[in-house]
Design a protein around this motif. Structure first.
Motif, PDB file in Angstrom:
ATOM      1  N   TRP A  39      -8.209   5.509  10.351  1.00 16.11           N
ATOM      2  CA  TRP A  39      -7.038   4.639  10.412  1.00 16.11           C
ATOM      3  C   TRP A  39      -6.896   3.808   9.145  1.00 16.11           C
ATOM      4  O   TRP A  39      -5.781   3.462   8.742  1.00 16.11           O
ATOM      5  CB  TRP A  39      -7.121   3.731  11.629  1.00 16.11           C
ATOM      6  N   ASN A  40      -8.013   3.463   8.511  1.00 19.61           N
ATOM      7  CA  ASN A  40      -7.936   2.770   7.223  1.00 19.61           C
ATOM      8  C   ASN A  40      -7.236   3.641   6.177  1.00 19.61           C
ATOM      9  O   ASN A  40      -6.381   3.164   5.424  1.00 19.61           O
ATOM     10  CB  ASN A  40      -9.340   2.409   6.739  1.00 19.61           C
ATOM     11  N   SER A  41      -7.609   4.919   6.122  1.00 22.31           N
ATOM     12  CA  SER A  41      -6.959   5.836   5.173  1.00 22.31           C
ATOM     13  C   SER A  41      -5.472   5.963   5.469  1.00 22.31           C
ATOM     14  O   SER A  41      -4.640   5.970   4.550  1.00 22.31           O
ATOM     15  CB  SER A  41      -7.625   7.214   5.237  1.00 22.31           C
ATOM     16  N   LEU A  42      -5.127   6.085   6.744  1.00 17.88           N
ATOM     17  CA  LEU A  42      -3.720   6.220   7.114  1.00 17.88           C
ATOM     18  C   LEU A  42      -2.923   4.976   6.751  1.00 17.88           C
ATOM     19  O   LEU A  42      -1.804   5.071   6.215  1.00 17.88           O
ATOM     20  CB  LEU A  42      -3.619   6.509   8.616  1.00 17.88           C
ATOM     21  N   ALA A  43      -3.501   3.794   7.016  1.00 17.29           N
ATOM     22  CA  ALA A  43      -2.797   2.548   6.709  1.00 17.29           C
ATOM     23  C   ALA A  43      -2.640   2.349   5.206  1.00 17.29           C
ATOM     24  O   ALA A  43      -1.547   1.999   4.720  1.00 17.29           O
ATOM     25  CB  ALA A  43      -3.548   1.371   7.319  1.00 17.29           C
ATOM     26  N   VAL A  44      -3.697   2.589   4.449  1.00 18.17           N
ATOM     27  CA  VAL A  44      -3.643   2.382   3.001  1.00 18.17           C
ATOM     28  C   VAL A  44      -2.686   3.374   2.345  1.00 18.17           C
ATOM     29  O   VAL A  44      -1.875   3.001   1.476  1.00 18.17           O
ATOM     30  CB  VAL A  44      -5.059   2.508   2.402  1.00 18.17           C
ATOM     31  N   SER A  45      -2.746   4.641   2.751  1.00 18.29           N
ATOM     32  CA  SER A  45      -1.862   5.652   2.153  1.00 18.29           C
ATOM     33  C   SER A  45      -0.404   5.363   2.489  1.00 18.29           C
ATOM     34  O   SER A  45       0.480   5.531   1.631  1.00 18.29           O
ATOM     35  CB  SER A  45      -2.258   7.040   2.655  1.00 18.29           C
ATOM     36  N   THR A  46      -0.130   4.942   3.706  1.00 15.99           N
ATOM     37  CA  THR A  46       1.242   4.623   4.092  1.00 15.99           C
ATOM     38  C   THR A  46       1.770   3.418   3.323  1.00 15.99           C
ATOM     39  O   THR A  46       2.896   3.437   2.808  1.00 15.99           O
ATOM     40  CB  THR A  46       1.325   4.364   5.600  1.00 15.99           C
ATOM     41  N   MET A  47       0.955   2.359   3.251  1.00 22.33           N
ATOM     42  CA  MET A  47       1.381   1.171   2.515  1.00 22.33           C
ATOM     43  C   MET A  47       1.620   1.488   1.042  1.00 22.33           C
ATOM     44  O   MET A  47       2.619   1.055   0.448  1.00 22.33           O
ATOM     45  CB  MET A  47       0.327   0.066   2.643  1.00 22.33           C
ATOM     46  N   SER A  48       0.715   2.230   0.440  1.00 16.51           N
ATOM     47  CA  SER A  48       0.867   2.568  -0.969  1.00 16.51           C
ATOM     48  C   SER A  48       2.111   3.409  -1.215  1.00 16.51           C
ATOM     49  O   SER A  48       2.846   3.185  -2.190  1.00 16.51           O
ATOM     50  CB  SER A  48      -0.376   3.318  -1.450  1.00 16.51           C
ATOM     51  N   THR A  49       2.379   4.369  -0.322  1.00 21.14           N
ATOM     52  CA  THR A  49       3.569   5.218  -0.483  1.00 21.14           C
ATOM     53  C   THR A  49       4.847   4.407  -0.339  1.00 21.14           C
ATOM     54  O   THR A  49       5.782   4.547  -1.133  1.00 21.14           O
ATOM     55  CB  THR A  49       3.539   6.355   0.550  1.00 21.14           C
ATOM     56  N   VAL A  50       4.890   3.545   0.663  1.00 26.01           N
ATOM     57  CA  VAL A  50       6.095   2.735   0.892  1.00 26.01           C
ATOM     58  C   VAL A  50       6.336   1.774  -0.274  1.00 26.01           C
ATOM     59  O   VAL A  50       7.457   1.660  -0.787  1.00 26.01           O
ATOM     60  CB  VAL A  50       5.963   1.965   2.222  1.00 26.01           C
ATOM     61  N   PHE A  51       5.300   1.080  -0.708  1.00 28.16           N
ATOM     62  CA  PHE A  51       5.458   0.135  -1.812  1.00 28.16           C
ATOM     63  C   PHE A  51       5.839   0.849  -3.111  1.00 28.16           C
ATOM     64  O   PHE A  51       6.649   0.351  -3.898  1.00 28.16           O
ATOM     65  CB  PHE A  51       4.169  -0.666  -2.023  1.00 28.16           C
ATOM     66  N   SER A  52       5.251   2.027  -3.322  1.00 31.98           N
ATOM     67  CA  SER A  52       5.572   2.781  -4.543  1.00 31.98           C
ATOM     68  C   SER A  52       7.032   3.199  -4.554  1.00 31.98           C
ATOM     69  O   SER A  52       7.698   3.133  -5.604  1.00 31.98           O
ATOM     70  CB  SER A  52       4.668   4.012  -4.639  1.00 31.98           C
ATOM     71  N   LEU A  53       7.553   3.610  -3.409  1.00 33.98           N
ATOM     72  CA  LEU A  53       8.958   4.012  -3.344  1.00 33.98           C
ATOM     73  C   LEU A  53       9.885   2.809  -3.465  1.00 33.98           C
ATOM     74  O   LEU A  53      10.926   2.885  -4.127  1.00 33.98           O
ATOM     75  CB  LEU A  53       9.224   4.756  -2.030  1.00 33.98           C
ATOM     76  N   LEU A  54       9.524   1.687  -2.835  1.00 36.80           N
ATOM     77  CA  LEU A  54      10.372   0.499  -2.896  1.00 36.80           C
ATOM     78  C   LEU A  54      10.493  -0.042  -4.316  1.00 36.80           C
ATOM     79  O   LEU A  54      11.542  -0.557  -4.710  1.00 36.80           O
ATOM     80  CB  LEU A  54       9.823  -0.587  -1.966  1.00 36.80           C
TER      81      LEU A  54
END
Length: 303
Positions: A99-114
């Motif tokens: 779940w740590n990997s899922l949370a970090v990857s999701t946050m990084s992807t969203v912030f990178s796109l924003l």
């Protein structure tokens, strides 16, 4: 002699010549049918073999995850499948790491796109001095090896208290995902005619309204492809996660390495963990596969 009798005699003479020459007309039809079948299905067979060859490491890992620990080094493909490897993962700390990997990857992807998508749009549409140099500087950030940034990140995170945190790890992934987003999306925005946005301005839209309603929907395939790449790069990272985490923010790739112990390697856990690590990427790719294919092939052929 009539014309009909002459034609009949000629046909009988030709048939006698063919029989005398030993020509077997019975096999001509099957051979004629066999060649079109090979032409019609040869490409499909070739693609199936290539897919099987590419997926063979993944299939080998999956079957290894279901093998009993006692038969892990057996060469036979026939065995009684078991879920002991997956159940043992549920009893440890691997679930938290997953779940740590899922949370970090999701946050990084969203912030990178924003951050990266508006930046790419600005570099594409706005004319200002030094625009090309800024784009080059952004690309240069991806050229240095990760180990060159390890000590600065480690010292800065110790000072800021971000070591062994999910936010700190997401910020690190943001630094190298941002360059990917800007450079990829800049290419897709350049493919959108500026006249469409100018027409939206005439209709009363502002700059960001034209970006949100016109440019962004037209670049949806590129956005999907970029999001998948950012997620994969963040999900597969091992180096930064190993250096900047200890216990609370350990990711799945680092947790799998913990199964390599001095007493022995827990192969069933390693295989089961590797299978679970690949699962979210496959699901995410399948969900956006329609846009992903269009995004990866966009610009391959000029109109």
């Amino acid at each position: 002699m009539t014309l009909a009798s002459r034609t009949l005699d000629a046909a009988e003479l030709a048939l006698s010549h063919e029989e005398g020459a030993g020509i077997d007309l019975s096999g001509a039809a099957p051979r004629a049918r066999r060649v079109p079948w090979l032409r019609a299905h040869g490409r499909s067979l070739t693609v199936a073999l290539l897919v099987l060859l590419v997926l063979s490491p993944f299939l080998w890992l999956v079957q290894l995850a279901f093998k009993p620990a006692a038969d892990i080094f057996e060469d036979g493909l026939l065995f009684v499948p078991t879920l002991d490897g997956f159940l043992s993962l549920l009893q440890g700390n691997f679930v938290r790491s997953f779940w740590n990997s899922l949370a970090v990857s999701t946050m990084s992807t969203v912030f990178s796109l924003l951050i990266g998508v508006p930046a790419a749009y600005a570099l594409t549409r706005w004319k200002f001095r030094g625009r090309d140099r800024i784009a080059l500087w952004i690309l240069v950030t991806r050229m240095a090896p990760p180990i060159a940034f390890t000590i600065p990140f480690f010292l800065a995170y110790q000072y800021l208290g971000l070591q062994d945190t999910l936010i700190g790890l997401a910020i690190v992934y943001l630094t190298f995902n941002l360059a990917i987003v800007i450079w990829l999306m800049q290419t897709f925005f350049e493919a959108v005619p500026a006249s469409l946005e100018e027409a939206a301005w005439i209709d009363g839209c502002g700059v960001w309204q034209a970006f949100w309603r016109v440019a962004l929907p037209l670049t949806a395939p590129g956005l999907a492809a970029t999001a998948v790449l950012c997620f994969i790069f963040s999900w597969n990272d091992f180096f930064y996660a190993l250096i900047l985490t200890r216990t609370n923010a350990i990711t799945a790739p680092v947790a799998i390495v913990n199964f390599l112990q001095y007493e022995g390697w827990e192969w069933t856990k390693i295989a089961a963990g590797g299978t679970l690590v690949m699962f979210p990427v496959i699901v995410f790719t399948v969900l956006v596969r329609k846009y992903l294919v269009r995004g990866l092939t966009a610009g391959g052929v000029k109109d």
